[in-house]
Design an enzyme around this catalytic site. Structure first.
Site, PDB file in Angstrom:
ATOM      1  N   HIS A 133      -3.908 -10.052  -3.636  1.00  0.00           N
ATOM      2  CA  HIS A 133      -2.790  -9.306  -3.059  1.00  0.00           C
ATOM      3  C   HIS A 133      -3.155  -8.770  -1.670  1.00  0.00           C
ATOM      4  O   HIS A 133      -2.372  -8.891  -0.713  1.00  0.00           O
ATOM      5  CB  HIS A 133      -2.417  -8.147  -3.989  1.00  0.00           C
ATOM      6  CG  HIS A 133      -1.383  -7.233  -3.443  1.00  0.00           C
ATOM      7  ND1 HIS A 133      -0.033  -7.396  -3.678  1.00  0.00           N
ATOM      8  CD2 HIS A 133      -1.481  -6.129  -2.650  1.00  0.00           C
ATOM      9  CE1 HIS A 133       0.645  -6.438  -3.069  1.00  0.00           C
ATOM     10  NE2 HIS A 133      -0.214  -5.656  -2.435  1.00  0.00           N
ATOM     11  N   GLU A 134      -4.353  -8.172  -1.553  1.00  0.00           N
ATOM     12  CA  GLU A 134      -4.746  -7.582  -0.270  1.00  0.00           C
ATOM     13  C   GLU A 134      -4.984  -8.644   0.796  1.00  0.00           C
ATOM     14  O   GLU A 134      -4.598  -8.475   1.952  1.00  0.00           O
ATOM     15  CB  GLU A 134      -6.000  -6.723  -0.468  1.00  0.00           C
ATOM     16  CG  GLU A 134      -5.805  -5.525  -1.397  1.00  0.00           C
ATOM     17  CD  GLU A 134      -4.713  -4.582  -0.938  1.00  0.00           C
ATOM     18  OE1 GLU A 134      -4.549  -4.406   0.282  1.00  0.00           O
ATOM     19  OE2 GLU A 134      -4.013  -4.008  -1.797  1.00  0.00           O
ATOM     20  N   HIS A 137      -1.753  -9.877   2.319  1.00  0.00           N
ATOM     21  CA  HIS A 137      -1.211  -9.049   3.397  1.00  0.00           C
ATOM     22  C   HIS A 137      -1.698  -9.543   4.759  1.00  0.00           C
ATOM     23  O   HIS A 137      -0.935  -9.613   5.720  1.00  0.00           O
ATOM     24  CB  HIS A 137      -1.639  -7.585   3.215  1.00  0.00           C
ATOM     25  CG  HIS A 137      -0.785  -6.797   2.274  1.00  0.00           C
ATOM     26  ND1 HIS A 137       0.585  -6.720   2.382  1.00  0.00           N
ATOM     27  CD2 HIS A 137      -1.120  -6.025   1.202  1.00  0.00           C
ATOM     28  CE1 HIS A 137       1.069  -5.938   1.422  1.00  0.00           C
ATOM     29  NE2 HIS A 137       0.052  -5.511   0.697  1.00  0.00           N
ATOM     30  N   GLU A 196       5.306  -5.901   0.259  1.00  0.00           N
ATOM     31  CA  GLU A 196       4.544  -5.777  -0.980  1.00  0.00           C
ATOM     32  C   GLU A 196       4.902  -6.899  -1.961  1.00  0.00           C
ATOM     33  O   GLU A 196       4.020  -7.492  -2.593  1.00  0.00           O
ATOM     34  CB  GLU A 196       4.803  -4.416  -1.626  1.00  0.00           C
ATOM     35  CG  GLU A 196       4.178  -3.249  -0.887  1.00  0.00           C
ATOM     36  CD  GLU A 196       2.661  -3.305  -0.878  1.00  0.00           C
ATOM     37  OE1 GLU A 196       2.071  -4.056  -1.676  1.00  0.00           O
ATOM     38  OE2 GLU A 196       2.058  -2.601  -0.052  1.00  0.00           O
TER      39      GLU A 196
END
Length: 275
Positions: A133-134, A137, A196
């Site tokens: 997920h990070e 980004h 997100e």
């Protein structure tokens, strides 16, 4: 001098004009899911910001010397980053000794994981959920998007401060906050819900391609929902609701499970913590 309402309105005109000029001159891109993005900085510039911010964090935070934990986190992060398009970029992975339930990724190839997260992410698949997920980004230019917004907001704030005689906020702090490092500077410019959700979609695909079980992504966020009461851990301070996130990940399973099944047998390095 007493500032009348008309006087203040006249002083605010340059702020509005500069904002319009910035918006008209910036580059418009599309995110990996087709969402429009405004990006003011080149990839080289945003990487330098990430490099500088990561060096600053390493000076501020306690770096873990627990070799077992470091090897474990390295293994998970390296498998996730190995499936990224830019094969030539070597990612720097650091574990920080802290009770924070948090992790981050920065442009330039940097990943930070706090030991508090490892108490919630119960296995390698759940840790891969967060790291995927990070990293997503960064991959989706969310950092550039946020720093660009900070730049536009910061210049507008500085001009408004000059016009109204108020105190300002430094660009450095705005950049740090925009890069997701709010705990270091005392405030944060949160990613939006669209960003997100985009990172969730991309992140679960990354973990599946890296041979991590995407079904564990839903369990990870269930674990997160149980931590810290209504506010939750730092990692969730600006994120969508748990139920919304889990629903989205549930809908993604049919798409990502085939990727996982195709890749899991090719994985040669298990990332379990050695005893």
């Amino acid at each position: 001098m007493i500032k009348t309402k008309d006087h203040l309105q006249m002083k605010s005109i340059p702020v509005l004009l500069l904002s319009a000029l910035l918006l008209s001159g910036c580059a418009t891109h599309q995110s990996p899911t087709g969402r429009g993005q405004t990006l003011l900085f080149s990839s080289q510039e945003i990487s330098l910001m990430g490099d500088s911010s990561f060096e600053q964090i390493k000076k501020q935070e306690k770096v873990s010397k627990n070799n077992k934990l470091v090897t474990y986190v390295d293994c998970v992060a390296n498998r996730v980053t190995a499936v990224l398009p830019n094969k030539g970029l070597k990612w720097d992975v650091v574990v920080f000794e802290s009770d924070q339930v948090n992790a981050f990724a920065l442009p330039g190839g940097h990943i930070g994981v706090y030991t508090g997260l490892l108490k919630i992410a119960e296995n390698e698949d759940q840790l891969a959920t967060v790291i995927g997920h990070e990293v997503a980004h960064v991959l989706a230019n969310h950092s550039n998007e946020q720093v660009s917004r900070a730049q536009m907001t910061g210049i507008g704030m500085q001009l408004a401060d000059a016009a109204l005689g108020a105190g300002g906020v430094s660009n450095k702090d705005l950049y740090m906050a925009a890069l997701g490092l709010g705990t270091q500077v005392g405030f944060i410019l949160p990613y939006g819900r669209e960003q997100e959700s985009e990172a969730d979609i991309m992140g679960v695909e990354l973990m599946a391609r890296a041979g991590f079980d995407p079904r564990q992504s839903m369990q990870l966020w269930l674990n997160m929902a149980k931590v810290g009461g209504d506010q939750g851990p730092e990692l969730l301070s600006t994120h969508p609701s748990h139920s919304h996130r889990i629903d989205d990940l549930s809908q993604m399973q049919a798409q990502v499970m085939p990727l996982y099944l195709a890749s899991k047998d090719k994985v040669r390095n298990s990332c379990r913590i050695s005893k």
